[in-house]
Design a protein around this motif. Structure first.
Motif, PDB file in Angstrom:
ATOM      1  N   VAL A  10     -15.625  36.717  -3.061  1.00 49.43           N
ATOM      2  CA  VAL A  10     -15.261  35.919  -1.874  1.00 49.43           C
ATOM      3  C   VAL A  10     -16.289  34.819  -1.643  1.00 49.43           C
ATOM      4  CG1 VAL A  10     -15.076  36.002   0.643  1.00 49.43           C
ATOM      5  CG2 VAL A  10     -13.910  37.713  -0.753  1.00 49.43           C
ATOM      6  N   ALA A  11     -17.567  35.164  -1.697  1.00 47.38           N
ATOM      7  CA  ALA A  11     -18.618  34.171  -1.485  1.00 47.38           C
ATOM      8  C   ALA A  11     -18.536  33.064  -2.526  1.00 47.38           C
ATOM      9  CB  ALA A  11     -19.990  34.844  -1.518  1.00 47.38           C
ATOM     10  N   ALA A  12     -18.269  33.437  -3.774  1.00 47.37           N
ATOM     11  CA  ALA A  12     -18.157  32.432  -4.829  1.00 47.37           C
ATOM     12  C   ALA A  12     -16.954  31.532  -4.616  1.00 47.37           C
ATOM     13  CB  ALA A  12     -18.067  33.123  -6.192  1.00 47.37           C
ATOM     14  N   ALA A  13     -15.822  32.114  -4.190  1.00 52.19           N
ATOM     15  CA  ALA A  13     -14.609  31.330  -3.972  1.00 52.19           C
ATOM     16  C   ALA A  13     -14.758  30.372  -2.799  1.00 52.19           C
ATOM     17  CB  ALA A  13     -13.423  32.267  -3.737  1.00 52.19           C
ATOM     18  N   CYS A  14     -15.602  30.731  -1.831  1.00 53.57           N
ATOM     19  CA  CYS A  14     -15.795  29.897  -0.647  1.00 53.57           C
ATOM     20  C   CYS A  14     -16.839  28.813  -0.855  1.00 53.57           C
ATOM     21  CB  CYS A  14     -16.213  30.755   0.550  1.00 53.57           C
ATOM     22  SG  CYS A  14     -14.939  31.883   1.142  1.00 53.57           S
ATOM     23  N   SER A  15     -17.602  28.903  -1.927  1.00 55.13           N
ATOM     24  CA  SER A  15     -18.748  28.008  -2.091  1.00 55.13           C
ATOM     25  C   SER A  15     -18.354  26.541  -2.206  1.00 55.13           C
ATOM     26  CB  SER A  15     -19.560  28.428  -3.321  1.00 55.13           C
ATOM     27  OG  SER A  15     -18.784  28.319  -4.504  1.00 55.13           O
ATOM     28  N   GLY A  16     -17.151  26.276  -2.672  1.00 51.14           N
ATOM     29  CA  GLY A  16     -16.718  24.888  -2.812  1.00 51.14           C
ATOM     30  C   GLY A  16     -15.963  24.336  -1.621  1.00 51.14           C
ATOM     31  N   ILE A  17     -15.835  25.116  -0.553  1.00 51.20           N
ATOM     32  CA  ILE A  17     -15.110  24.667   0.640  1.00 51.20           C
ATOM     33  C   ILE A  17     -16.129  24.163   1.663  1.00 51.20           C
ATOM     34  CG2 ILE A  17     -13.523  25.331   2.485  1.00 51.20           C
ATOM     35  CD1 ILE A  17     -12.461  27.545   0.681  1.00 51.20           C
ATOM     36  N   ASP A  18     -16.166  22.859   1.859  1.00 49.16           N
ATOM     37  CA  ASP A  18     -17.153  22.258   2.765  1.00 49.16           C
ATOM     38  C   ASP A  18     -16.621  22.080   4.182  1.00 49.16           C
ATOM     39  OD1 ASP A  18     -19.003  22.003   0.672  1.00 49.16           O
ATOM     40  OD2 ASP A  18     -18.066  20.125   0.025  1.00 49.16           O
ATOM     41  N   ARG A  19     -15.315  22.015   4.309  1.00 50.05           N
ATOM     42  CA  ARG A  19     -14.707  21.783   5.620  1.00 50.05           C
ATOM     43  C   ARG A  19     -13.385  22.542   5.670  1.00 50.05           C
ATOM     44  NH1 ARG A  19     -14.726  17.748   9.742  1.00 50.05           N
ATOM     45  NH2 ARG A  19     -12.689  17.583  10.772  1.00 50.05           N
ATOM     46  N   LEU A  20     -13.161  23.275   6.755  1.00 51.58           N
ATOM     47  CA  LEU A  20     -11.925  24.048   6.905  1.00 51.58           C
ATOM     48  C   LEU A  20     -11.490  24.004   8.362  1.00 51.58           C
ATOM     49  CD1 LEU A  20      -9.871  25.903   5.436  1.00 51.58           C
ATOM     50  CD2 LEU A  20     -11.273  27.837   6.188  1.00 51.58           C
ATOM     51  N   ASP A  21     -10.265  23.539   8.579  1.00 50.60           N
ATOM     52  CA  ASP A  21      -9.764  23.387   9.941  1.00 50.60           C
ATOM     53  C   ASP A  21      -9.191  24.677  10.504  1.00 50.60           C
ATOM     54  OD1 ASP A  21      -9.805  20.242  10.365  1.00 50.60           O
ATOM     55  OD2 ASP A  21      -9.072  20.627   8.337  1.00 50.60           O
ATOM     56  N   VAL A  22      -8.553  25.475   9.651  1.00 47.84           N
ATOM     57  CA  VAL A  22      -7.865  26.684  10.125  1.00 47.84           C
ATOM     58  C   VAL A  22      -8.086  27.807   9.117  1.00 47.84           C
ATOM     59  CG1 VAL A  22      -5.656  27.720  10.769  1.00 47.84           C
ATOM     60  CG2 VAL A  22      -6.069  25.292  11.242  1.00 47.84           C
ATOM     61  N   LEU A  23      -8.439  28.964   9.611  1.00 39.19           N
ATOM     62  CA  LEU A  23      -8.533  30.180   8.793  1.00 39.19           C
ATOM     63  C   LEU A  23      -7.648  31.238   9.425  1.00 39.19           C
ATOM     64  CD1 LEU A  23      -9.727  32.046   6.624  1.00 39.19           C
ATOM     65  CD2 LEU A  23     -11.700  32.407   8.131  1.00 39.19           C
ATOM     66  N   MET A  52      -6.425  12.008   7.598  1.00 39.30           N
ATOM     67  CA  MET A  52      -6.531  13.125   6.656  1.00 39.30           C
ATOM     68  C   MET A  52      -5.891  14.366   7.268  1.00 39.30           C
ATOM     69  SD  MET A  52      -9.938  14.644   4.765  1.00 39.30           S
ATOM     70  CE  MET A  52     -10.666  15.225   6.300  1.00 39.30           C
ATOM     71  N   ARG A  53      -5.041  15.016   6.495  1.00 35.95           N
ATOM     72  CA  ARG A  53      -4.375  16.220   6.980  1.00 35.95           C
ATOM     73  C   ARG A  53      -5.371  17.369   7.084  1.00 35.95           C
ATOM     74  NH1 ARG A  53       1.301  17.227   5.448  1.00 35.95           N
ATOM     75  NH2 ARG A  53       0.604  19.067   4.302  1.00 35.95           N
ATOM     76  N   PRO A  54      -5.228  18.196   8.131  1.00 37.90           N
ATOM     77  CA  PRO A  54      -6.092  19.372   8.225  1.00 37.90           C
ATOM     78  C   PRO A  54      -5.760  20.375   7.123  1.00 37.90           C
ATOM     79  CG  PRO A  54      -4.407  19.430   9.926  1.00 37.90           C
ATOM     80  CD  PRO A  54      -4.305  18.092   9.264  1.00 37.90           C
ATOM     81  N   THR A  55      -6.740  21.196   6.796  1.00 37.54           N
ATOM     82  CA  THR A  55      -6.580  22.221   5.765  1.00 37.54           C
ATOM     83  C   THR A  55      -6.609  23.601   6.403  1.00 37.54           C
ATOM     84  OG1 THR A  55      -7.644  20.848   4.084  1.00 37.54           O
ATOM     85  CG2 THR A  55      -7.560  23.211   3.655  1.00 37.54           C
ATOM     86  N   ALA A  56      -5.680  24.448   5.994  1.00 41.59           N
ATOM     87  CA  ALA A  56      -5.606  25.823   6.479  1.00 41.59           C
ATOM     88  C   ALA A  56      -5.670  26.774   5.296  1.00 41.59           C
ATOM     89  CB  ALA A  56      -4.320  26.059   7.259  1.00 41.59           C
ATOM     90  N   LEU A  57      -6.473  27.819   5.433  1.00 41.57           N
ATOM     91  CA  LEU A  57      -6.520  28.907   4.451  1.00 41.57           C
ATOM     92  C   LEU A  57      -5.846  30.123   5.062  1.00 41.57           C
ATOM     93  CD1 LEU A  57      -9.592  29.952   2.294  1.00 41.57           C
ATOM     94  CD2 LEU A  57      -7.984  31.613   3.173  1.00 41.57           C
ATOM     95  N   PRO A  70       4.333  21.407   6.849  1.00 39.85           N
ATOM     96  CA  PRO A  70       4.641  20.005   7.152  1.00 39.85           C
ATOM     97  C   PRO A  70       3.441  19.171   7.587  1.00 39.85           C
ATOM     98  CG  PRO A  70       6.316  21.440   8.077  1.00 39.85           C
ATOM     99  CD  PRO A  70       5.203  22.324   7.605  1.00 39.85           C
ATOM    100  N   ASP A  71       2.407  19.787   8.169  1.00 39.98           N
ATOM    101  CA  ASP A  71       1.283  18.991   8.665  1.00 39.98           C
ATOM    102  C   ASP A  71      -0.086  19.547   8.277  1.00 39.98           C
ATOM    103  OD1 ASP A  71       1.500  21.193  10.312  1.00 39.98           O
ATOM    104  OD2 ASP A  71       1.811  20.083  12.159  1.00 39.98           O
ATOM    105  N   HIS A  72      -0.127  20.448   7.302  1.00 44.00           N
ATOM    106  CA  HIS A  72      -1.404  20.986   6.818  1.00 44.00           C
ATOM    107  C   HIS A  72      -1.401  21.051   5.291  1.00 44.00           C
ATOM    108  CE1 HIS A  72      -1.631  22.445  10.974  1.00 44.00           C
ATOM    109  NE2 HIS A  72      -2.907  22.697  10.782  1.00 44.00           N
ATOM    110  N   ASP A  73      -2.566  20.826   4.699  1.00 40.39           N
ATOM    111  CA  ASP A  73      -2.782  21.223   3.318  1.00 40.39           C
ATOM    112  C   ASP A  73      -3.162  22.703   3.327  1.00 40.39           C
ATOM    113  OD1 ASP A  73      -2.303  18.687   2.222  1.00 40.39           O
ATOM    114  OD2 ASP A  73      -4.364  18.060   2.650  1.00 40.39           O
TER     115      ASP A  73
END
Length: 223
Positions: free
Chosen positions: A61-74, A1-6, A24-27
């Motif tokens: 911001v809190a509402a937008a983040c509520s559906g993110i359960d896992r995040l590799d990079v911020l 699974m590709r890591p996710t970056a916000l 190339p290597d992140h969603d």
């Protein structure tokens, strides 16, 4: 699974350059005030999804983040800058710097801490040379960036399973830089500044550093 970056401020300038480097290597989740402001870069990068939210609206911001359960990079890239002497700048200008450059970062990081902890993630703070050295007329901006550096230092110690990198670039060839030079009354010469792609490459290298190392601080200056 590709890591996710916000990436906040992902629609243009350095944020868009970081998105191109990581694509190339992140969603990617690309933050911006509106979905329309993100349309060009999202169309360019198949790995990118728009994440429109006003970072100054902490409830949104809190509402937008509520559906993110896992995040590799911020990557905290969004921010503002304006000039003024201590005598001439009012409290509202200082508050604007801290609201955008510090408090928005704190609120977003806190909202995403569970997701970052789940991934043993990486927080990248796009700081500034002004976060290391304050100059005349840059007091409000520099103070906010010194505070951002302190936030990163504290977060690094308090969350040992995360990596926290403060990036302190010199002045970068962006639309924001053009506005600053115009405010200074100078002639804009892009060759005097760092390329967004160069800074983005340094950010990408920090993110891709193997997990046994912790890149804590990166300082870049134009040659």
């Amino acid at each position: 699974m590709r890591p996710t970056a916000l990436i906040t401020g992902g629609g243009r300038g350095l944020g868009a350059a970081i998105a191109r480097d990581l694509a190339p290597d992140h969603d990617l989740l690309l933050g911006g005030r509106t979905e329309q402001s993100l349309g060009t870069i999202v169309a360019e990068l198949p790995a990118a999804t728009p994440w429109p939210v006003d970072l100054l609206d902490h409830d949104a911001v809190a509402a937008a983040c509520s559906g993110i359960d896992r995040l590799d990079v911020l990557v905290h890239n969004a921010g503002v800058a304006s000039l003024g002497t201590v005598a001439d700048s009012d409290v509202a200008q200082w508050r604007e710097m801290f609201d955008a450059n510090v408090f928005a970062v704190v609120a977003l990081t806190r909202a995403l801490l569970p997701a970052l902890r789940a991934a043993n993630g990486h927080v990248v703070l796009i700081n500034s040379g002004s976060g290391l050295n304050a100059k005349a007329r840059w007091g409000a901006y520099a103070a906010s960036k010194f505070a951002l550096r302190a936030f990163g230092d504290a977060l690094r110690q308090e969350e040992p399973d995360l990596r926290v990198t403060s990036v302190h670039p010199g002045r970068i060839d962006t639309d924001m830089q053009r506005a600053i030079v115009a405010e200074e009354g100078g002639e804009y010469r892009p060759e005097r500044f760092l390329s967004p792609a160069t800074v983005a490459q340094a950010v990408g290298q920090a993110i891709r550093t193997p997990a046994d190392a912790h890149p804590t601080e990166i300082v870049l200056r134009p040659r």
